[in-house]
Design a protein around this motif. Structure first.
Motif, PDB file in Angstrom:
ATOM      1  N   VAL A 168       9.782  -4.746 -15.121  1.00  0.00           N
ATOM      2  CA  VAL A 168      11.225  -4.708 -14.887  1.00  0.00           C
ATOM      3  C   VAL A 168      11.532  -5.659 -13.730  1.00  0.00           C
ATOM      4  O   VAL A 168      10.651  -6.006 -12.944  1.00  0.00           O
ATOM      5  CB  VAL A 168      11.704  -3.283 -14.558  1.00  0.00           C
ATOM      6  CG1 VAL A 168      11.527  -2.364 -15.759  1.00  0.00           C
ATOM      7  CG2 VAL A 168      10.969  -2.725 -13.349  1.00  0.00           C
ATOM      8  N   ALA A 169      12.805  -6.038 -13.632  1.00  0.00           N
ATOM      9  CA  ALA A 169      13.191  -7.042 -12.643  1.00  0.00           C
ATOM     10  C   ALA A 169      12.884  -6.608 -11.212  1.00  0.00           C
ATOM     11  O   ALA A 169      12.555  -7.437 -10.362  1.00  0.00           O
ATOM     12  CB  ALA A 169      14.687  -7.351 -12.786  1.00  0.00           C
ATOM     13  N   GLN A 170      12.973  -5.306 -10.944  1.00  0.00           N
ATOM     14  CA  GLN A 170      12.754  -4.835  -9.574  1.00  0.00           C
ATOM     15  C   GLN A 170      11.326  -5.073  -9.092  1.00  0.00           C
ATOM     16  O   GLN A 170      11.080  -5.105  -7.895  1.00  0.00           O
ATOM     17  CB  GLN A 170      13.085  -3.330  -9.476  1.00  0.00           C
ATOM     18  CG  GLN A 170      14.565  -3.012  -9.573  1.00  0.00           C
ATOM     19  CD  GLN A 170      15.003  -2.784 -11.001  1.00  0.00           C
ATOM     20  OE1 GLN A 170      14.334  -3.207 -11.946  1.00  0.00           O
ATOM     21  NE2 GLN A 170      16.142  -2.119 -11.170  1.00  0.00           N
ATOM     22  N   PHE A 171      10.385  -5.206 -10.033  1.00  0.00           N
ATOM     23  CA  PHE A 171       8.991  -5.407  -9.651  1.00  0.00           C
ATOM     24  C   PHE A 171       8.450  -6.729 -10.204  1.00  0.00           C
ATOM     25  O   PHE A 171       7.308  -6.822 -10.628  1.00  0.00           O
ATOM     26  CB  PHE A 171       8.132  -4.223 -10.116  1.00  0.00           C
ATOM     27  CG  PHE A 171       8.447  -2.953  -9.377  1.00  0.00           C
ATOM     28  CD1 PHE A 171       7.983  -2.757  -8.091  1.00  0.00           C
ATOM     29  CD2 PHE A 171       9.250  -1.984  -9.961  1.00  0.00           C
ATOM     30  CE1 PHE A 171       8.299  -1.598  -7.392  1.00  0.00           C
ATOM     31  CE2 PHE A 171       9.570  -0.825  -9.273  1.00  0.00           C
ATOM     32  CZ  PHE A 171       9.095  -0.630  -7.980  1.00  0.00           C
ATOM     33  N   GLN A 215       9.746 -13.380  -7.326  1.00  0.00           N
ATOM     34  CA  GLN A 215       8.895 -12.387  -6.664  1.00  0.00           C
ATOM     35  C   GLN A 215       9.762 -11.473  -5.813  1.00  0.00           C
ATOM     36  O   GLN A 215      10.548 -11.943  -4.988  1.00  0.00           O
ATOM     37  CB  GLN A 215       7.865 -13.072  -5.767  1.00  0.00           C
ATOM     38  CG  GLN A 215       6.871 -12.137  -5.105  1.00  0.00           C
ATOM     39  CD  GLN A 215       5.714 -11.759  -6.006  1.00  0.00           C
ATOM     40  OE1 GLN A 215       5.357 -12.497  -6.907  1.00  0.00           O
ATOM     41  NE2 GLN A 215       5.127 -10.596  -5.762  1.00  0.00           N
ATOM     42  N   THR A 216       9.615 -10.159  -5.995  1.00  0.00           N
ATOM     43  CA  THR A 216      10.365  -9.225  -5.163  1.00  0.00           C
ATOM     44  C   THR A 216       9.488  -8.673  -4.048  1.00  0.00           C
ATOM     45  O   THR A 216       8.258  -8.602  -4.167  1.00  0.00           O
ATOM     46  CB  THR A 216      10.913  -8.039  -5.987  1.00  0.00           C
ATOM     47  OG1 THR A 216       9.839  -7.230  -6.457  1.00  0.00           O
ATOM     48  CG2 THR A 216      11.760  -8.516  -7.158  1.00  0.00           C
ATOM     49  N   LEU A 217      10.149  -8.282  -2.969  1.00  0.00           N
ATOM     50  CA  LEU A 217       9.453  -7.628  -1.862  1.00  0.00           C
ATOM     51  C   LEU A 217       8.763  -6.360  -2.350  1.00  0.00           C
ATOM     52  O   LEU A 217       7.621  -6.068  -1.978  1.00  0.00           O
ATOM     53  CB  LEU A 217      10.465  -7.285  -0.767  1.00  0.00           C
ATOM     54  CG  LEU A 217       9.973  -6.385   0.373  1.00  0.00           C
ATOM     55  CD1 LEU A 217       8.835  -7.030   1.127  1.00  0.00           C
ATOM     56  CD2 LEU A 217      11.131  -6.040   1.312  1.00  0.00           C
ATOM     57  N   GLU A 218       9.429  -5.622  -3.211  1.00  0.00           N
ATOM     58  CA  GLU A 218       8.897  -4.348  -3.692  1.00  0.00           C
ATOM     59  C   GLU A 218       7.613  -4.554  -4.505  1.00  0.00           C
ATOM     60  O   GLU A 218       6.697  -3.720  -4.445  1.00  0.00           O
ATOM     61  CB  GLU A 218       9.951  -3.631  -4.523  1.00  0.00           C
ATOM     62  CG  GLU A 218      11.130  -3.116  -3.716  1.00  0.00           C
ATOM     63  CD  GLU A 218      12.140  -4.193  -3.302  1.00  0.00           C
ATOM     64  OE1 GLU A 218      13.044  -3.880  -2.520  1.00  0.00           O
ATOM     65  OE2 GLU A 218      12.020  -5.343  -3.777  1.00  0.00           O
ATOM     66  N   ALA A 219       7.544  -5.648  -5.265  1.00  0.00           N
ATOM     67  CA  ALA A 219       6.316  -5.939  -6.019  1.00  0.00           C
ATOM     68  C   ALA A 219       5.167  -6.245  -5.064  1.00  0.00           C
ATOM     69  O   ALA A 219       4.046  -5.757  -5.244  1.00  0.00           O
ATOM     70  CB  ALA A 219       6.555  -7.110  -6.966  1.00  0.00           C
ATOM     71  N   SER A 220       5.440  -7.053  -4.050  1.00  0.00           N
ATOM     72  CA  SER A 220       4.403  -7.397  -3.079  1.00  0.00           C
ATOM     73  C   SER A 220       3.894  -6.152  -2.356  1.00  0.00           C
ATOM     74  O   SER A 220       2.684  -5.978  -2.146  1.00  0.00           O
ATOM     75  CB  SER A 220       4.948  -8.412  -2.069  1.00  0.00           C
ATOM     76  OG  SER A 220       5.305  -9.626  -2.700  1.00  0.00           O
ATOM     77  N   GLN A 221       4.811  -5.268  -1.983  1.00  0.00           N
ATOM     78  CA  GLN A 221       4.414  -4.044  -1.296  1.00  0.00           C
ATOM     79  C   GLN A 221       3.576  -3.144  -2.207  1.00  0.00           C
ATOM     80  O   GLN A 221       2.609  -2.513  -1.752  1.00  0.00           O
ATOM     81  CB  GLN A 221       5.657  -3.295  -0.817  1.00  0.00           C
ATOM     82  CG  GLN A 221       6.401  -4.006   0.301  1.00  0.00           C
ATOM     83  CD  GLN A 221       7.757  -3.383   0.600  1.00  0.00           C
ATOM     84  OE1 GLN A 221       8.411  -2.825  -0.291  1.00  0.00           O
ATOM     85  NE2 GLN A 221       8.196  -3.478   1.846  1.00  0.00           N
TER      86      GLN A 221
END
Length: 448
Positions: A168-171, A215-221
Motif C-alpha cells: 500500500v502507498a503508506q509503506f 519511499q515513506t518514512l514509515e516503510a523505513s522504520q
C-alpha cells in the motif's frame, strides 16, 4: 575475522526494453519506445562485474526474472494458453503487456534492504524484499526476488529473510536505493542511513508536487524494526522534495555512501546540517569517523547530476583507505561533471580515482552503476555460507557470457513483445541459468 562488502549485480534479463514505464525517471521517459539491445545490455553489465572482480573486489550476480509475467496478466483477467494471454493483452491492453515484460529487476539496488549481522539483534544478516508498489511493473517483482535471495543466502544460521511490506502507498519501499550503511570496518557495528521522500501519516513533512515520493518514512522504520536495529544505530533523513520534482526518484540518484564517507549533492536533503551531525555523533559512538564530501550546486547542478548519474555511482574502498568512484560514461560526456571529477581526484582528498564504464543500455532506461548492484556486508564465515554458484569467478564470467550470446536477442522493440516465442526463449534461458548459478527452482514456470 575479515569482512567484505560484496556487490551482487543484477544480470540484465532477455526482455530488456525501453517501455518508458517509470514516471519521475527522466532517462526512462526520454527513451520510451526506442529499440533496445538486450544482448549488449547484459554483456555491458557482465563486463563491469568482471572488471571489479579483476580489481580485487568481491563480486556476485543476481538472476533476472521471468518475463513476460503471464501469471500477472492472468490476475488481470486475461485467460487461455500462455500464447493466447499474450495475444489478448497485446490487442486489448498493450501498456499492461509492456509492463509485464519489463526487465527492471536488473536494478537490484531496489531488490531489498540488507542489514549486516554486526548491526542486528540476532547477529544474522537480514534481508527485506522491497515491495516497489509505486510502479506496477516493479510491484510484481518481490515474490521471485524473495525466492532468488533465499536460494542465494539459504543458511538460516547466518541469514534471515523478511517478506515485502504491505503493498500500500503508506509503506512504499524501494529497497537499498534509499539505504546506506556507514561503518569503520564492514564487520563492525555501523550506522544505517534511511532516506525517505515523504511521511504517510505525519503532515509536518513536505512532499514533492510533481513526481511521486516513492519511499515513506514509515516503510523505513518498519524495515529497521524487522531487522532488529538499535535506535542508536539508525538515522532517518528526508530527501529534498524539490529535487524529487527534478527527477531524483531515489536517494542514490543524488548521494552515495561507503565506509565512513557520504558523497552527496548540496541540494540532496532537508535539514542537512542536522543530519550530518547525527551521523557523525552516532558513528563516533561505535568508533567511526564520519566524513562527507558535498558537491556544490555551483559546480554541478541537479540537472547535471540527473542527466549524468554522477551520484548513481559505486564508491569503493581501496586497501590503502582511499576511495574509488565507478561512474557511467555519461559523466565523462558532461563537461561540468567531468571537470568537477577531475578537480576532486586531483585534490588529494578522500576520492582519489574515477573509473568510467559504458552502461549505455542500462542508462538509457534510467539505471546506472549503483542501480545495478545490491551491497551485502559479510564476514568470512557468512561469505562461505553464500551459495557459491552466484559468486563471480573467471569461469562463471565465461559461462554467463556464452549463455547471453546463445539466448539473447540483439534488438527488441515494442512489437517484439507481442511474440509468444519471446516467453519461450526467456524460459529456456532462465532454466539453463538456474543450473549455471545453482539456484534450484526459483521461477514460476519451474515451480507450477
Amino acid at each position: 575475522m575479515k569482512s567484505y562488502e560484496v556487490n551482487f549485480d543484477g544480470l540484465v534479463g532477455p526482455t530488456h526494453n525501453y517501455g518508458g514505464l517509470s514516471y519521475g525517471n527522466v532517462a526512462s521517459q526520454s527513451n520510451s519506445q526506442q529499440s533496445s539491445n538486450p544482448k549488449e545490455a547484459a554483456l555491458q553489465g557482465l563486463a563491469k562485474m568482471k572488471a571489479l572482480m579483476d580489481m580485487g573486489f568481491q563480486q556476485g550476480v543476481l538472476a533476472p526474472q521471468e518475463r513476460p509475467d503471464v501469471a500477472a496478466l492472468r490476475r488481470l483477467g486475461f485467460s487461455g494458453t500462455d500464447a493466447q494471454v499474450i495475444e489478448r493483452a497485446a490487442k486489448e491492453a498493450m501498456p499492461l503487456l509492456v509492463a509485464s515484460c519489463s526487465a527492471s529487476s536488473m536494478w537490484v539496488a531496489n531488490a531489498a534492504t540488507v542489514s549486516p549481522s554486526a548491526d542486528t539483534a540476532d547477529g544474522r544478516v537480514h534481508f527485506t524484499a522491497a515491495n516497489l508498489n509505486c510502479k506496477y511493473h516493479r510491484s510484481i517483482e518481490h515474490p521471485t526476488t524473495s525466492r532468488v535471495l533465499g536460494a542465494m543466502f539459504a543458511n538460516q544460521q547466518h541469514f534471515a529473510h523478511h517478506a515485502a511490506l504491505p503493498a500500500v502507498a503508506q509503506f512504499g519501499d524501494e529497497g537499498a536505493a534509499n539505504h546506506t550503511r556507514f561503518c569503520r570496518e564492514y564487520g563492525e557495528a555501523g550506522v544505517e542511513f534511511f532516506v525517505f521522500g515523504r511521511s504517510a501519516f505525519d503532515n509536518r513533512f513536505p512532499a514533492p508536487q510533481k513526481y511521486p515520493a516513492r519511499q515513506t518514512l514509515e516503510a523505513s522504520q518498519a524495515v529497521a524494526r524487522l531487522h532488529g536495529l538499535r535506535d542508536e544505530g539508525v538515522v532517518y533523513a528526508q530527501q529534498n522534495p524539490d529535487v524529487i520534482d527534478q527527477g531524483v526518484f531515489h536517494n542514490d540518484v543524488i548521494a552515495v555512501g561507503n565506509g565512513e564517507v557520504l558523497f552527496y549533492h548540496e541540494d540532496a536533503f532537508l535539514e542537512t546540517d542536522k543530519m550530518l551531525a547525527e551521523l557523525q555523533g552516532k558513528l563516533a559512538k561505535v568508533g567511526g569517523n564520519f566524513q562527507s564530501v558535498c558537491v556544490p550546486r555551483s559546480a554541478v547542478t541537479v540537472d547535471d547530476a540527473v542527466r549524468s548519474y554522477l551520484f548513481n555511482s559505486q564508491l569503493l574502498s581501496r586497501p590503502d583507505g582511499s576511495m574509488l568512484l565507478i561512474v557511467p560514461q555519461e559523466c565523462q560526456a558532461n563537461e561540468r561533471v567531468w571537470t568537477y571529477l577531475q578537480s576532486l581526484t586531483s585534490s588529494g582528498g578522500l576520492i582519489r580515482e574515477v573509473k568510467v564504464f559504458d552502461l549505455k543500455q542500462s542508462m538509457q532506461n534510467g539505471g546506472g552503476p549503483a542501480c545495478l548492484r545490491l551491497r551485502v556486508a559479510l564476514n568470512e564465515t557468512e561469505l562461505a555460507a553464500v551459495n557459491p554458484g552466484v559468486i563471480m569467478t573467471a569461469p562463471l564470467y565465461g559461462s554467463l557470457t556464452a549463455w547471453v550470446e546463445k539466448h539473447y536477442r540483439d534488438r527488441l522493440s515494442e512489437t517484439d513483445l507481442t511474440d509468444p516465442q519471446l516467453l519461450l526463449e526467456c524460459r529456456t534461458a532462465l532454466d539453463e541459468l538456474t543450473q549455471i548459478l545453482k539456484l534450484g527452482a526459483v521461477y514460476p514456470f519451474q515451480i507450477n
